[in-house]
Scaffold this active site. Sequence first.
Site, PDB file in Angstrom:
ATOM      1  N   LEU A   1      -1.011  -4.707  -7.273  1.00 40.24           N
ATOM      2  CA  LEU A   1      -1.736  -3.857  -6.325  1.00 40.24           C
ATOM      3  C   LEU A   1      -0.821  -3.346  -5.233  1.00 40.24           C
ATOM      4  CD1 LEU A   1      -1.883  -6.578  -4.606  1.00 40.24           C
ATOM      5  CD2 LEU A   1      -4.306  -6.591  -5.143  1.00 40.24           C
ATOM      6  N   ASP A   2      -1.270  -2.252  -4.644  1.00 37.83           N
ATOM      7  CA  ASP A   2      -0.547  -1.657  -3.534  1.00 37.83           C
ATOM      8  C   ASP A   2      -0.873  -2.430  -2.259  1.00 37.83           C
ATOM      9  OD1 ASP A   2       1.058   0.107  -2.179  1.00 37.83           O
ATOM     10  OD2 ASP A   2      -0.474   1.652  -1.987  1.00 37.83           O
TER      11      ASP A   2
END
Length: 639
Positions: A316-317
């Site tokens: 994930l960012d």
Amino acid sequence: MFSMITSIYRHPTSRRKWLTIFSGAFITFALVAWYGFGLAGPWAPLMTTAAILAGYDIALRAWAALRLRHLSIELLVIVAATGAVFIDNYWESAAVTFLFMLGAWLESRTMSRTRGALKALIDAAPVTATVLRGGEPVEVAAHVVQLGETVLVKAGQLLPVDGEVIEGAAAVNEAAITGEPIPAEKTPGSRVFAGTLAENGLLYLRATGVGADTTLARIISRVEEAQEAKAPAQRMIESFGRWYTPAVFLLAIGSYLVTRDIELALTLLVVGCPGALVISTPVSVIAGIGRAARAGILIKGGEHLENAGRITALALDKTGTLTEGRPRLAEVVALAGQSREDVLLWAGIAETGSTHPLGRPIIEAARAQGPLPTAEALEEISGMGLIARHTGHQIAVGSHRLFDHLGIAFNAGTTDAIARLHGLGHTVVIVARDGEVVGLLGLADMPRASAKPMIDRLHALGVRRVVMLTGDQRPAAEAIARAVGVDEVHAEMMPDDKLDRIRSLKSEGLGIAMVGDGINDAPALAAADISIAMGAGGSDIAIETADIALMTDDLGKIAEAMEISRATLTNMRQNLVIAVLTVIGLLFGVYTGSIHMAGGMLIHQLSVLIVIANGMRLLRVPKAAKIGTARQIAEHVVA
């Protein structure tokens, strides 16, 4: 009357119900005549009529399948029932067709309940809207509202369009879109969605999406597609069914050739029906997708539902995913004998004249401690900071470069404090008064409150690695990773770098889910086994492109999607075991003489209903997660 009969005939569930009722009535008349009055004459015609009534719909479906060159379950039943009549076994023929039709009706009726999330979404779409035309409120069909028109929504009404609030205020229940039960406060400038419920107040909206272009309509379309899309397990079962039914015919023919027992052969056709096997996976998939939709999780089909349960790594960012996506004042460091309050006050005075994004959290924090004066003069030096004058004092607020420009030196204590804040991943804003550094402000994009609990929950579910892929600087990335429990950090990454990292994780044999915004992270999302978009309410791109779209920014929904997927996979396996054991047991019973045609059909239909009931367990939402009734999802789905 004729139109009512035509309507019943054309609706499969209604037709099956009434054919079952009439067939059952004729069977009852035959049993009463025989056992109640000792009349043998009506037995054959009444039982044959019952078999014809129940067998009519079965024969239609068998013929439709034959036209497609497919040997269906219905064909097995029709052949067996017809053969039973020819050997004068009228009771068996009537009982087999009646029980099969009863099971088909109950299956159809019960399966419709598994699509309850879709029905709830459709119910959430209001059919009328009140628009202001010529200054007067006019009630029109919701789909004919024009873009840009002003729509009036009163307390207790469902919003008929997507739009922007231009006047008024209200608490709006957005559970139909986001799955969140807590109403959101809407004021001028707020975005709202069709199908949500205004619980109080009065809203004037500017319509930005109407009819099929609303977020609700797009979700309904995707849930429909998802519930029709077949999971890999379902496709496997259907492939199996293509040779299974002919194999049952061959088994029955072979048994007759060996034993010359026509009743045995006909009974094999009945008990060999793979009904429970065929229904075992679709009922679980439909129920699982519906359960997810109710929770504000839009899963795009059976394949993605299955894959989500097999995820062993999550990428994930950072910004906007693990963090709130906007800077906050994290720390105030007072120097030169000043108080924290004074440092914040001086910084706030300078920032009031600035439009820089980093100035907003400083102003908010300064105003929270009291009135904030306005600077008498302000000079903004691009890329460096601000110089303001207030009550005869010069205030400088900005980066290291501003103070180099002003020739203001830092002592060792200031340098150490700056280094410490940088080590925490903070953006440092330096504050000076009259040429002396009086304090430091540490600004940071703070982690979401749901981030750490979500990652802990994922680890508990067996996700071995949670990986952060971000273009941000390493200190800031590592600070957030430590706070929320991320396993790996890869910082200062470009989109191609993220793609390479996803491929690397896949090469290690991990099942990868990627959480992104559907645009900047497109290459990495495409390469992952599952792509997840967060906060997709109102986002065309996220709803269209992601395998799983979370309609809210609650990170806990990622773990919930995995839990629903795993529950669905478990449910599928249970159903397959029930179906296979039933067929094996029935075949064994036929060959040992302990099961006959009617009894075999009864057991077969019971197994179908058990499989459906087991699949429907997926629709049950734990008490803690319940969001209310359909009216608010339209009444308080994804599905």
